[in-house]
Design a protein around this motif. Sequence first.
Motif, PDB file in Angstrom:
ATOM      1  N   VAL A 155     -13.441  -7.217  12.225  1.00 18.37           N
ATOM      2  CA  VAL A 155     -12.532  -6.175  12.715  1.00 18.37           C
ATOM      3  C   VAL A 155     -11.138  -6.312  12.109  1.00 18.37           C
ATOM      4  CG1 VAL A 155     -13.819  -5.721  14.828  1.00 18.37           C
ATOM      5  CG2 VAL A 155     -12.004  -7.431  14.856  1.00 18.37           C
ATOM      6  N   ALA A 156     -10.756  -7.530  11.700  1.00 20.87           N
ATOM      7  CA  ALA A 156      -9.479  -7.703  11.001  1.00 20.87           C
ATOM      8  C   ALA A 156      -9.520  -6.996   9.648  1.00 20.87           C
ATOM      9  CB  ALA A 156      -9.161  -9.185  10.823  1.00 20.87           C
ATOM     10  N   VAL A 157     -10.617  -7.151   8.933  1.00 23.16           N
ATOM     11  CA  VAL A 157     -10.788  -6.465   7.650  1.00 23.16           C
ATOM     12  C   VAL A 157     -10.810  -4.949   7.859  1.00 23.16           C
ATOM     13  CG1 VAL A 157     -12.370  -6.079   5.709  1.00 23.16           C
ATOM     14  CG2 VAL A 157     -11.934  -8.407   6.537  1.00 23.16           C
ATOM     15  N   GLY A 158     -11.534  -4.511   8.900  1.00 25.94           N
ATOM     16  CA  GLY A 158     -11.573  -3.083   9.211  1.00 25.94           C
ATOM     17  C   GLY A 158     -10.201  -2.524   9.557  1.00 25.94           C
ATOM     18  N   THR A 159      -9.414  -3.322  10.275  1.00 24.23           N
ATOM     19  CA  THR A 159      -8.061  -2.901  10.636  1.00 24.23           C
ATOM     20  C   THR A 159      -7.201  -2.696   9.402  1.00 24.23           C
ATOM     21  OG1 THR A 159      -8.170  -4.068  12.750  1.00 24.23           O
ATOM     22  CG2 THR A 159      -5.981  -3.591  11.908  1.00 24.23           C
ATOM     23  N   MET A 160      -7.251  -3.652   8.477  1.00 26.14           N
ATOM     24  CA  MET A 160      -6.451  -3.523   7.245  1.00 26.14           C
ATOM     25  C   MET A 160      -6.910  -2.326   6.413  1.00 26.14           C
ATOM     26  SD  MET A 160      -5.682  -7.465   6.101  1.00 26.14           S
ATOM     27  CE  MET A 160      -7.356  -8.089   6.259  1.00 26.14           C
ATOM     28  N   ALA A 161      -8.223  -2.141   6.313  1.00 23.31           N
ATOM     29  CA  ALA A 161      -8.748  -1.007   5.549  1.00 23.31           C
ATOM     30  C   ALA A 161      -8.291   0.323   6.153  1.00 23.31           C
ATOM     31  CB  ALA A 161     -10.273  -1.078   5.510  1.00 23.31           C
ATOM     32  N   LEU A 162      -8.357   0.423   7.477  1.00 23.60           N
ATOM     33  CA  LEU A 162      -7.955   1.658   8.152  1.00 23.60           C
ATOM     34  C   LEU A 162      -6.454   1.896   8.027  1.00 23.60           C
ATOM     35  CD1 LEU A 162      -9.158   3.998   9.716  1.00 23.60           C
ATOM     36  CD2 LEU A 162      -8.830   2.704  11.823  1.00 23.60           C
ATOM     37  N   ALA A 163      -5.672   0.816   8.065  1.00 25.62           N
ATOM     38  CA  ALA A 163      -4.227   0.939   7.896  1.00 25.62           C
ATOM     39  C   ALA A 163      -3.891   1.500   6.514  1.00 25.62           C
ATOM     40  CB  ALA A 163      -3.551  -0.411   8.099  1.00 25.62           C
ATOM     41  N   PHE A 164      -4.603   1.034   5.480  1.00 20.55           N
ATOM     42  CA  PHE A 164      -4.384   1.558   4.134  1.00 20.55           C
ATOM     43  C   PHE A 164      -4.812   3.027   4.044  1.00 20.55           C
ATOM     44  CE2 PHE A 164      -4.482  -3.002   2.749  1.00 20.55           C
ATOM     45  CZ  PHE A 164      -3.204  -3.018   2.197  1.00 20.55           C
ATOM     46  N   CYS A 165      -5.922   3.373   4.700  1.00 16.99           N
ATOM     47  CA  CYS A 165      -6.382   4.768   4.701  1.00 16.99           C
ATOM     48  C   CYS A 165      -5.366   5.690   5.365  1.00 16.99           C
ATOM     49  CB  CYS A 165      -7.728   4.876   5.416  1.00 16.99           C
ATOM     50  SG  CYS A 165      -9.096   4.127   4.536  1.00 16.99           S
ATOM     51  N   SER A 166      -4.709   5.193   6.413  1.00 15.07           N
ATOM     52  CA  SER A 166      -3.732   6.033   7.103  1.00 15.07           C
ATOM     53  C   SER A 166      -2.541   6.362   6.206  1.00 15.07           C
ATOM     54  CB  SER A 166      -3.257   5.357   8.395  1.00 15.07           C
ATOM     55  OG  SER A 166      -2.459   4.230   8.123  1.00 15.07           O
ATOM     56  N   ASP A 167      -2.284   5.508   5.208  1.00 15.78           N
ATOM     57  CA  ASP A 167      -1.197   5.796   4.259  1.00 15.78           C
ATOM     58  C   ASP A 167      -1.444   7.108   3.520  1.00 15.78           C
ATOM     59  OD1 ASP A 167       0.200   3.559   4.940  1.00 15.78           O
ATOM     60  OD2 ASP A 167      -0.432   2.362   3.215  1.00 15.78           O
ATOM     61  N   ALA A 168      -2.713   7.405   3.246  1.00 18.73           N
ATOM     62  CA  ALA A 168      -3.041   8.652   2.547  1.00 18.73           C
ATOM     63  C   ALA A 168      -2.652   9.861   3.392  1.00 18.73           C
ATOM     64  CB  ALA A 168      -4.531   8.682   2.222  1.00 18.73           C
ATOM     65  N   ILE A 169      -2.861   9.773   4.705  1.00 17.22           N
ATOM     66  CA  ILE A 169      -2.482  10.868   5.605  1.00 17.22           C
ATOM     67  C   ILE A 169      -0.968  10.972   5.683  1.00 17.22           C
ATOM     68  CG2 ILE A 169      -2.618  11.736   7.975  1.00 17.22           C
ATOM     69  CD1 ILE A 169      -5.293  10.182   8.189  1.00 17.22           C
ATOM     70  N   LEU A 170      -0.298   9.824   5.801  1.00 13.51           N
ATOM     71  CA  LEU A 170       1.168   9.830   5.893  1.00 13.51           C
ATOM     72  C   LEU A 170       1.815  10.396   4.630  1.00 13.51           C
ATOM     73  CD1 LEU A 170       1.771   6.350   7.582  1.00 13.51           C
ATOM     74  CD2 LEU A 170       1.983   8.598   8.640  1.00 13.51           C
ATOM     75  N   SER A 171       1.140  10.237   3.492  1.00 16.58           N
ATOM     76  CA  SER A 171       1.716  10.707   2.225  1.00 16.58           C
ATOM     77  C   SER A 171       1.809  12.233   2.154  1.00 16.58           C
ATOM     78  CB  SER A 171       0.900  10.183   1.040  1.00 16.58           C
ATOM     79  OG  SER A 171      -0.388  10.796   1.011  1.00 16.58           O
ATOM     80  N   VAL A 172       1.017  12.954   2.959  1.00 20.50           N
ATOM     81  CA  VAL A 172       1.079  14.422   2.934  1.00 20.50           C
ATOM     82  C   VAL A 172       1.915  14.972   4.089  1.00 20.50           C
ATOM     83  CG1 VAL A 172      -1.124  14.628   1.729  1.00 20.50           C
ATOM     84  CG2 VAL A 172      -1.085  14.688   4.243  1.00 20.50           C
ATOM     85  N   MET A 173       2.432  14.078   4.932  1.00 23.43           N
ATOM     86  CA  MET A 173       3.301  14.509   6.030  1.00 23.43           C
ATOM     87  C   MET A 173       4.728  14.673   5.517  1.00 23.43           C
ATOM     88  SD  MET A 173       1.933  12.124   9.191  1.00 23.43           S
ATOM     89  CE  MET A 173       3.243  12.680  10.286  1.00 23.43           C
ATOM     90  N   PRO A 174       5.576  15.410   6.255  1.00 22.58           N
ATOM     91  CA  PRO A 174       6.988  15.493   5.869  1.00 22.58           C
ATOM     92  C   PRO A 174       7.608  14.101   5.819  1.00 22.58           C
ATOM     93  CG  PRO A 174       6.478  17.063   7.616  1.00 22.58           C
ATOM     94  CD  PRO A 174       5.267  16.200   7.451  1.00 22.58           C
ATOM     95  N   ALA A 175       8.638  13.955   5.015  1.00 18.59           N
ATOM     96  CA  ALA A 175       9.283  12.649   4.858  1.00 18.59           C
ATOM     97  C   ALA A 175       9.856  12.160   6.186  1.00 18.59           C
ATOM     98  CB  ALA A 175      10.394  12.745   3.816  1.00 18.59           C
ATOM     99  N   MET A 176       9.739  10.876   6.415  1.00 13.05           N
ATOM    100  CA  MET A 176      10.297  10.263   7.616  1.00 13.05           C
ATOM    101  C   MET A 176      11.824  10.329   7.550  1.00 13.05           C
ATOM    102  SD  MET A 176       9.775   6.298   8.900  1.00 13.05           S
ATOM    103  CE  MET A 176       7.984   6.419   8.908  1.00 13.05           C
TER     104      MET A 176
END
Length: 206
Positions: free
Chosen positions: A84-105
Amino acid sequence: LFILLAFFLLGAVLGNMVTLPAVAVFGQEAGMEYGTLIAYPLMFVPPMLYASIKSRNNSMNRAGRKLDSNHFSPLGGALCAVMVAVGTMALAFCSDAILSVMPAMPTWLEDMLKGMVSEGNIFLNFLMVSIFAPFFEEWLCRGMVLRGLLGNKVKPEWAIVFSAIFFAVIHLNPWQAVPAFLLGCLFGYVYYKTGSLVLTMIIHFV
């Protein structure tokens, strides 16, 4: 859910009130650092008190569900933790792809979040981000919200989604809420399958 959220927001207000005298005494930078050390745990005191009272009342009427139990078979706790630690890191990296199409923070929020992990007192930052956050947020979102939903016979998939939404909302901004929702679904699934709050705290730490 809404009452717990209301008590959490009350705690957030109380926490922010604590930082004001700290800033007045120690100055802006040090005051925010040390004030947050008190303010962050303080946010969780009102929902903890509410949950404690409700838990005592309910325990007189029906059997409860354990806050933490260890159902790791057939893999065992260590292998579960690694997976689950590996899964957590993988999912965290995947979420970066979603954040990249959101408006800038907003710059102020980005500076604040960076300051929590890369600037100031490293020990205090580690304590806040890597110890306090996993402990208090997992207790609230998985230990109280998800466990409560499962204990009230909500279907597991909906209980996991609702608790993940709750986890997203308490971050109070969309840039943290999106990865929090995705990770909250994973953490919720792990808690549902293993019953281990300690395990979700560990992967939150990761």
